[in-house]
Design a protein around this motif. Structure first.
Motif, PDB file in Angstrom:
ATOM      1  N   PHE A  75      47.839  38.528  39.129  1.00 29.82           N
ATOM      2  CA  PHE A  75      48.085  39.900  39.543  1.00 29.82           C
ATOM      3  C   PHE A  75      46.996  40.394  40.478  1.00 29.82           C
ATOM      4  O   PHE A  75      45.988  40.989  40.067  1.00 29.82           O
ATOM      5  N   ILE A  76      47.217  40.097  41.760  1.00 32.77           N
ATOM      6  CA  ILE A  76      46.269  40.421  42.819  1.00 32.77           C
ATOM      7  C   ILE A  76      47.000  41.267  43.855  1.00 32.77           C
ATOM      8  O   ILE A  76      47.923  40.789  44.508  1.00 32.77           O
ATOM      9  N   ARG A  77      46.628  42.511  43.994  1.00 31.50           N
ATOM     10  CA  ARG A  77      47.299  43.387  44.951  1.00 31.50           C
ATOM     11  C   ARG A  77      46.340  44.504  45.352  1.00 31.50           C
ATOM     12  O   ARG A  77      45.941  45.302  44.520  1.00 31.50           O
ATOM     13  N   LYS A  78      45.974  44.536  46.618  1.00 25.68           N
ATOM     14  CA  LYS A  78      45.055  45.563  47.097  1.00 25.68           C
ATOM     15  C   LYS A  78      45.661  46.947  46.879  1.00 25.68           C
ATOM     16  O   LYS A  78      46.835  47.175  47.124  1.00 25.68           O
ATOM     17  N   ASN A  79      44.826  47.871  46.405  1.00 23.89           N
ATOM     18  CA  ASN A  79      45.208  49.255  46.162  1.00 23.89           C
ATOM     19  C   ASN A  79      46.262  49.413  45.067  1.00 23.89           C
ATOM     20  O   ASN A  79      46.947  50.425  45.022  1.00 23.89           O
TER      21      ASN A  79
ATOM     22  N   GLN B  24      42.851  41.025  39.142  1.00 25.98           N
ATOM     23  CA  GLN B  24      41.954  40.103  39.826  1.00 25.98           C
ATOM     24  C   GLN B  24      41.956  40.418  41.319  1.00 25.98           C
ATOM     25  O   GLN B  24      42.880  41.051  41.829  1.00 25.98           O
ATOM     26  N   ALA B  25      40.909  39.947  42.003  1.00 23.72           N
ATOM     27  CA  ALA B  25      40.798  40.175  43.445  1.00 23.72           C
ATOM     28  C   ALA B  25      41.021  38.903  44.254  1.00 23.72           C
ATOM     29  O   ALA B  25      41.296  38.980  45.451  1.00 23.72           O
ATOM     30  N   LEU B  26      40.914  37.741  43.616  1.00 18.52           N
ATOM     31  CA  LEU B  26      40.964  36.466  44.329  1.00 18.52           C
ATOM     32  C   LEU B  26      42.102  35.607  43.790  1.00 18.52           C
ATOM     33  O   LEU B  26      42.397  35.634  42.598  1.00 18.52           O
ATOM     34  N   ASP B  27      42.726  34.815  44.680  1.00 16.86           N
ATOM     35  CA  ASP B  27      43.892  34.020  44.310  1.00 16.86           C
ATOM     36  C   ASP B  27      43.516  32.900  43.346  1.00 16.86           C
ATOM     37  O   ASP B  27      42.347  32.577  43.144  1.00 16.86           O
TER      38      ASP B  27
END
Length: 451
Positions: free
Chosen positions: A154-158, A164-167
């Protein structure tokens, strides 16, 4: 007038919480399985398995890998890859060959069994890392502390629903060896969605696992663990096809017993040399009679309080309920250390990741830190946690702080480089997420006042 329906639908999405905080329901799942849920609100629960006897399984693959080329399980155009022989410097993996053998291998995991040297021979020290450390090769799988990424896909800006921030490939490259995620069964396909696919859709389970399979083929000395959140309580048969189609089939580890007690687990080198190094757990609806490799999590791994809002992070056992202390000490356990923020807007209440405190939450020491919790767990249970479940693993009081905590629990030295840190982006997530929530709340209030 359609506006009330639209806004209420939007509210339902915005109020959707993590699977670990959603109140559970009773009824029939999408595949017809009846689920009985009796635990309190905010504690998810399906049916917990209890084994009165231990079932011993035959070891269907006791041979040492000796071929020159390894293929993945399902040969399709998208995942047909081979690991080829290289001429890397040879190293030793001790204790994995079985039958009194020492096994020689190289970076492509081609191994040859030789007879063990006599007591008068100079002992050989292994230099080949297993899960990043040579010391782990001779340790049991159940005797290692691993960093686990909470809701790894679950990486999705905003997005307020991101964890998480990284794949996943970056996560694995940085040293993560346990991937936790939530699944949803939609129109015959298993998706990775955060509570609902309208809130955050990270694609299909098969696509995600295909990326992991590609990484595992390039890194044949690593054991990767998958902890599946079966949000819809569907039968395990719905998971076998996407897992097999990802190419992981031939790498799947099958336990020797059901359930596996703490000392029943093999060493990492045994798993690596057999190339059975993809370990699958599922929280609810597992059926190890039909699929012994898709292991029931809570009969083999218990958890501390999940999705906590208490920054003290008590190291008490929560799931499965009613577990005796003696039984808890005889199985692995996971420390949930992903801090959430309780947001109350009038009658509205929701949990979202507390990104503002990540530097403290994922720190090595200090109040509310991962390091403090790990030490408390070690003291309380006589051994450290097996899994440290964290949000935004690449944040902390320094780059790689969560891996430093794991290294301390493992009594090894952390000297790797980690990770891509993007503090600004996380602040944007927090602000944007709060703004969205506020807009929804205003919209709902307008709808309610219209009635």
């Amino acid at each position: 007038m359609r506006w009330p329906t639209v806004l209420l639908g939007f509210l339902a999405v915005a109020l959707a919480q993590d699977s670990s905080t959603e109140s559970s329901q009773s009824g029939t799942t999408t595949d017809g399985t009846v689920v009985s849920v009796t635990t309190p609100v905010a504690i998810p629960s399906g049916t917990y398995q209890e084994f009165t006897t231990t079932i011993t399984l035959s070891d269907g693959d006791s041979s040492v890998i000796a071929s020159t080329t390894h293929y993945n399980g399902t040969m399709t155009a998208s995942n047909q890859t081979a690991v080829t022989t290289t001429s890397d410097s040879l190293t030793l993996l001790v204790g994995g060959g079985g039958g009194g053998t020492t096994v020689i291998g190289n970076n492509s995991m081609n191994a040859t069994a030789t007879t063990t040297g006599t007591a008068t021979n100079t002992p050989v020290v292994n230099t080949r890392p297993c899960n990043n450390y040579p010391e782990f090769c001779t340790r049991k799988y159940s005797n290692i502390t691993m960093v686990a990424t909470h809701n790894s896909p679950f990486i999705r800006k905003n997005s307020v629903a991101a964890n998480q921030a990284l794949d996943v490939t970056t996560q694995l490259n940085d040293g993560v060896r346990t991937l936790q995620f939530q699944t949803h069964y939609v129109n015959g396909t298993m998706y990775l969605c955060h509570t609902t696919c309208q809130l955050l859709d990270a694609g299909t389970l098969e696509e995600y696992l295909t990326d992991v399979n590609k990484w595992m083929r390039r890194n044949p000395y690593d054991v990767v663990t998958f902890i599946i959140g079966n949000f819809d309580y569907v039968s395990p048969e719905n998971f076998t096809t996407p897992i097999y189609n990802s190419g992981l089939k031939d790498l799947i580890y099958t336990p020797t017993k059901v359930p596996m007690a703490l000392n029943d687990w093999p060493t990492l080198s045994e798993m690596i040399l057999k190339q059975k190094r993809a370990v699958f757990f599922m929280d609810y609806q597992a059926n190890q009679t039909a699929h012994p490799w898709l292991m029931d999590q809570f009969s083999q791994v218990w958890e501390t309080p999940f999705s906590p809002t208490d920054p003290a992070f008590p190291c008490t056992q929560q799931r499965p309920p009613g577990l005796s202390k003696a039984d808890a000490k005889n199985r692995m356990y996971m420390a949930n250390h992903n801090l959430n923020l309780q947001l109350n807007l009038g009658s509205l209440s929701m949990l979202i990741p507390n990104t503002a405190q990540l530097d403290e939450t994922n720190a090595v020491n200090g109040s509310g830190s991962l390091g403090e919790m790990a030490q408390e767990c070690n003291t309380t249970w006589g051994r450290p946690p097996n899994f440290l479940l964290v949000d935004y693993y690449n944040y902390g009081n320094f780059n790689g702080s969560v891996f430093e905590v794991a290294a301390q629990m493992n009594n090894v030295t952390y000297d790797r480089k980690c990770c891509g840190k993007t503090s600004g982006a996380l602040r944007e997530v927090s602000v944007a997420g709060m703004s969205t929530v506020l807009l929804v709340a205003v919209g709902v209030q307008m709808v309610m006042s219209a009635f």
